[in-house]
Design an enzyme around this catalytic site. Structure first.
Site, PDB file in Angstrom:
ATOM      1  N   LYS A 206       0.784  -1.527   0.125  1.00 31.85           N
ATOM      2  CA  LYS A 206       0.263   0.051   0.084  1.00 31.85           C
ATOM      3  C   LYS A 206       0.928   1.263   0.033  1.00 31.85           C
ATOM      4  O   LYS A 206       0.586   2.322  -0.944  1.00 31.85           O
ATOM      5  CB  LYS A 206      -1.035  -0.061   0.981  1.00 31.85           C
ATOM      6  CG  LYS A 206      -1.986   1.176   1.137  1.00 31.85           C
ATOM      7  CD  LYS A 206      -2.583   1.447   2.547  1.00 31.85           C
ATOM      8  CE  LYS A 206      -3.765   0.288   2.676  1.00 31.85           C
ATOM      9  NZ  LYS A 206      -4.707   0.442   3.805  1.00 31.85           N
ATOM     10  N   GLU A 212      10.227  -5.508   3.891  1.00 33.76           N
ATOM     11  CA  GLU A 212      10.481  -6.866   3.223  1.00 33.76           C
ATOM     12  C   GLU A 212       9.878  -6.916   2.015  1.00 33.76           C
ATOM     13  O   GLU A 212      10.712  -7.573   0.835  1.00 33.76           O
ATOM     14  CB  GLU A 212       9.501  -8.073   3.886  1.00 33.76           C
ATOM     15  CG  GLU A 212       9.889  -8.351   5.543  1.00 33.76           C
ATOM     16  CD  GLU A 212       9.190  -7.267   6.502  1.00 33.76           C
ATOM     17  OE1 GLU A 212       9.122  -7.755   7.640  1.00 33.76           O
ATOM     18  OE2 GLU A 212       8.509  -6.399   6.065  1.00 33.76           O
ATOM     19  N   GLY A 267      -4.958  -4.699   5.681  1.00 36.99           N
ATOM     20  CA  GLY A 267      -4.295  -5.545   4.862  1.00 36.99           C
ATOM     21  C   GLY A 267      -4.897  -6.940   4.984  1.00 36.99           C
ATOM     22  O   GLY A 267      -4.900  -7.436   3.870  1.00 36.99           O
ATOM     23  N   ARG A 268      -5.197  -7.491   6.227  1.00 33.09           N
ATOM     24  CA  ARG A 268      -5.808  -8.690   6.362  1.00 33.09           C
ATOM     25  C   ARG A 268      -7.155  -8.887   5.584  1.00 33.09           C
ATOM     26  O   ARG A 268      -7.578  -9.966   5.867  1.00 33.09           O
ATOM     27  CB  ARG A 268      -5.588  -9.390   7.809  1.00 33.09           C
ATOM     28  CG  ARG A 268      -6.313  -8.392   8.744  1.00 33.09           C
ATOM     29  CD  ARG A 268      -5.786  -8.779  10.218  1.00 33.09           C
ATOM     30  NE  ARG A 268      -6.169  -8.056  11.010  1.00 33.09           N
ATOM     31  CZ  ARG A 268      -5.766  -6.735  11.439  1.00 33.09           C
ATOM     32  NH1 ARG A 268      -4.595  -6.441  10.834  1.00 33.09           N
ATOM     33  NH2 ARG A 268      -6.271  -5.870  12.275  1.00 33.09           N
ATOM     34  N   GLU A 353      -3.945 -11.401  14.262  1.00 31.07           N
ATOM     35  CA  GLU A 353      -3.636 -10.098  14.004  1.00 31.07           C
ATOM     36  C   GLU A 353      -4.697  -9.077  14.733  1.00 31.07           C
ATOM     37  O   GLU A 353      -4.598  -8.109  14.751  1.00 31.07           O
ATOM     38  CB  GLU A 353      -3.081  -9.555  12.739  1.00 31.07           C
ATOM     39  CG  GLU A 353      -2.282  -8.279  12.321  1.00 31.07           C
ATOM     40  CD  GLU A 353      -1.584  -8.380  11.115  1.00 31.07           C
ATOM     41  OE1 GLU A 353      -0.430  -8.622  11.013  1.00 31.07           O
ATOM     42  OE2 GLU A 353      -2.294  -7.934  10.261  1.00 31.07           O
ATOM     43  N   HIS A 384      -2.740 -38.248  11.215  1.00 30.75           N
ATOM     44  CA  HIS A 384      -1.641 -38.781  11.372  1.00 30.75           C
ATOM     45  C   HIS A 384      -0.396 -38.292  12.221  1.00 30.75           C
ATOM     46  O   HIS A 384       0.773 -38.293  11.800  1.00 30.75           O
ATOM     47  CB  HIS A 384      -1.255 -39.305   9.879  1.00 30.75           C
ATOM     48  CG  HIS A 384      -2.108 -40.673   9.608  1.00 30.75           C
ATOM     49  ND1 HIS A 384      -2.099 -42.037   9.931  1.00 30.75           N
ATOM     50  CD2 HIS A 384      -3.375 -40.592   8.691  1.00 30.75           C
ATOM     51  CE1 HIS A 384      -3.295 -42.750   9.210  1.00 30.75           C
ATOM     52  NE2 HIS A 384      -3.834 -41.869   8.753  1.00 30.75           N
ATOM     53  N   LYS A 504       9.871  -4.253  13.995  1.00 30.63           N
ATOM     54  CA  LYS A 504      10.292  -3.592  12.591  1.00 30.63           C
ATOM     55  C   LYS A 504      11.092  -2.416  12.818  1.00 30.63           C
ATOM     56  O   LYS A 504      12.465  -2.099  12.363  1.00 30.63           O
ATOM     57  CB  LYS A 504       8.923  -3.280  11.910  1.00 30.63           C
ATOM     58  CG  LYS A 504       8.505  -4.516  11.146  1.00 30.63           C
ATOM     59  CD  LYS A 504       7.389  -3.936  10.304  1.00 30.63           C
ATOM     60  CE  LYS A 504       6.710  -5.122   9.392  1.00 30.63           C
ATOM     61  NZ  LYS A 504       5.766  -4.679   8.695  1.00 30.63           N
TER      62      LYS A 504
END
Length: 536
Positions: A206, A212, A267-268, A353, A384, A504
């Site tokens: 954005k 990153e 964002g999410r 979050e 399993h 960050k």
């Protein structure tokens, strides 16, 4: 004391919990022969069975009284109306507008945002059609065969999950890769063997400043220019999902190939914003709009259905019951559909979050548990792996099972075996196996207790016809609204994420200390030692 735990309904639930906490699910079914049908809904093509929970009629009534006392019925409308419910950032929360029909009107500060949404959707459709048809050519005239999405968090988890979930509907002539980790191995493996002349990079950020994402974006540009040594070629092989036009242009991307979105999209919650560009390229605009329609159907169900017939509301209240009264710390999600293998990972960000908060809307520390830890894997693989702990371990872990009647790839009896396992796991978790039943099988006394299943493990089952773009939209929106209701009940803000910032900020200080061995370091003794170890 925060006001939620001081409400009449909360106190009534506390008292009721003491009455029911040791009651077995088997007893609840024995007391009510119609329980399986009474505690289930069939809405929007989703059969939702919540009968295998440690609740009785009184529990359900008290949970709904809690919702009513906290005015969930009226407060859910605040999100749809554009009210600035993200109070810490003074923003509206309108991911629901991203899948609203063109005819609707949703005002933010007096401006109808729906035409803006559809303008971006139309631009996405035009671009994706050009890529899919081969009309869009790379700098050297070759068609695009590889699409690499570079993002992180919501700019990655949503597109990855949607692509994997809807791979059956994707254009198999296109190769999709997703890069999120700043670890160089992630990028190196994504581009291994790719031809830059046939590759398109979607840079999803954005602000166009995310460390990153921009580290990987710059590496992608260097990789591209190492094969095509002409900066002018970048405009044909890089597009941006961003709001920062200045930085996008400086990077070398044509602003005509910039797809924007708005500060009222978190964002999410942005999977259906322009962040979904890679998804639209993969499955086509028609299927993408079917997915949006699925979202919208669930939005309308959540918005309009009475609380007692409302799937996300019931999910949320059951989550509160286990999280705050049984003190369960995790929630498992097991899709019995291999295409949904990334769905639990997507839910981890959506839920944790959003509701991983320790202060209420007034900034006061809360004195009760907020968000649960979400996790999961597809069935039958998990059977399993970790099901042993759920069945016979000491932790209480509520489970969501998600299954489909029809397979997208029908092969013999595979689907019958898959769904039989899903149904059987819910039955085994709820009812278990007694000592007497084990002994009746002739098991020797020294092994009897090892084979006892105490049961009384709660689960919900969501059963749909078949995985499709529309049904994926319904499922994602279902969990989105569950998260919102729980945030309302806990009196927290599910729409900010300030907890991601501190690490960050500190990383930006440490980066130059790692790059320059002579630079003075001044942290705690542990951090100093780690920096020195890396330097050496």
């Amino acid at each position: 004391m925060n006001h939620i735990t001081n409400t009449q309904s909360w106190k009534a639930l506390e008292n009721h919990f003491e009455e029911i906490k040791n009651v077995h699910i088997k007893t609840l079914f024995g007391n009510d022969k119609e329980r399986g049908s009474k505690l289930s809904l069939n809405e929007l093509g989703i059969y939702f069975d919540y009968s295998k929970h440690r609740v009785n009629d009184k529990t359900i009534d008290l949970l709904f009284k809690l919702a009513e006392e906290l005015k969930i019925d009226s407060r859910r409308e605040e999100m749809f109306s554009g009210k600035k419910i993200n109070k810490t950032e003074n923003r509206a929360v309108l991911h629901t507008a991203l899948r609203t029909p063109k005819s609707a009107s949703i005002l933010v500060d007096g401006h109808n945002v729906v035409p803006d949404v559809h303008e971006v959707l139309d631009k996405m459709a035009s671009f994706s059609n050009k890529i899919r048809s081969g009309e869009w050519k790379g700098y050297t005239g070759k068609i695009i065969k590889n699409v690499i999405n570079i993002g992180i968090g919501g700019s990655d988890l949503g597109p990855v999950m949607a692509y994997e979930s809807l791979k059956h509907f994707s254009d198999r002539s296109l190769n999709f890769k997703f890069v999120s980790n700043v670890d160089g191995s992630d990028f190196a493996e994504a581009v291994e063997g790719l031809d830059a002349e046939e590759s398109l990079f979607i840079i999803s950020s954005k602000t166009f400043t995310t460390l990153e994402t921009m580290t990987n974006a710059n590496t992608a540009r260097d990789w591209f220019l190492s094969q095509i040594n002409n900066p002018e070629a970048i405009a044909k092989h890089f597009v941006a999902v961003s709001t920062n036009e200045k930085s996008v242009i400086e990077f070398g991307i044509d602003p005509q190939n910039m797809f924007g979105f708005w500060d009222w999209v978190g964002g999410r919650y942005s999977m259906t914003a322009a962040i979904g560009l890679s998804t639209m390229i993969a499955i086509g605009a028609e299927n993408y709009h079917k997915m949006l329609n699925g979202y919208h159907q669930m939005d309308e169900h959540f918005r309009n259905a009475p609380l007692r017939k409302n799937i996300p509301v019931i999910m949320a209240l059951l989550g509160i019951w286990y999280n705050n009264f049984f003190e369960a710390e995790t929630q498992a999600v097991f899709p019995y559909e291999n295409y949904l293998k990334r769905f639990p990972a997507y839910l981890q960000q959506l839920t944790m979050e959003s509701n991983g908060k320790q202060v209420n809307l007034n900034g006061e520390r809360i004195d009760y548990q907020s968000g649960a830890i979400y996790w999961g894997e597809p069935g039958t693989n998990g059977q399993h792996s970790f099901y042993q702990l759920i069945h016979q371990g000491t932790k209480l872990i509520p489970v969501d099972f998600i299954g489909f009647k029809k397979s997208l790839n029908p092969l013999g009896s595979h689907q019958d075996y898959l769904i039989a396992n899903m149904i059987a796991q819910g039955e085994a978790l709820a009812f278990g196996k007694t000592k007497e039943e084990v002994k009746a099988e002739g098991i020797t006394d020294d092994l009897v207790m090892h084979k006892v299943f105490e049961g009384n493990k709660p689960s919900s089952t969501f059963f749909l016809d078949q995985l499709s773009p529309e049904n994926l939209g319904k499922l994602v929106a279902m969990y989105e609204h569950c998260v919102y209701v729980q945030g309302l009940i806990w009196d927290i803000n599910p729409f900010d994420q300030m907890g991601v910032e501190l690490g960050k900020v500190l990383a930006m200080k440490i980066i130059p200390e790692l790059e320059n061995d002579e630079r003075e370091i001044n942290h705690d003794s542990s951090t100093n030692a780690l920096i020195n170890f890396y330097r050496k």
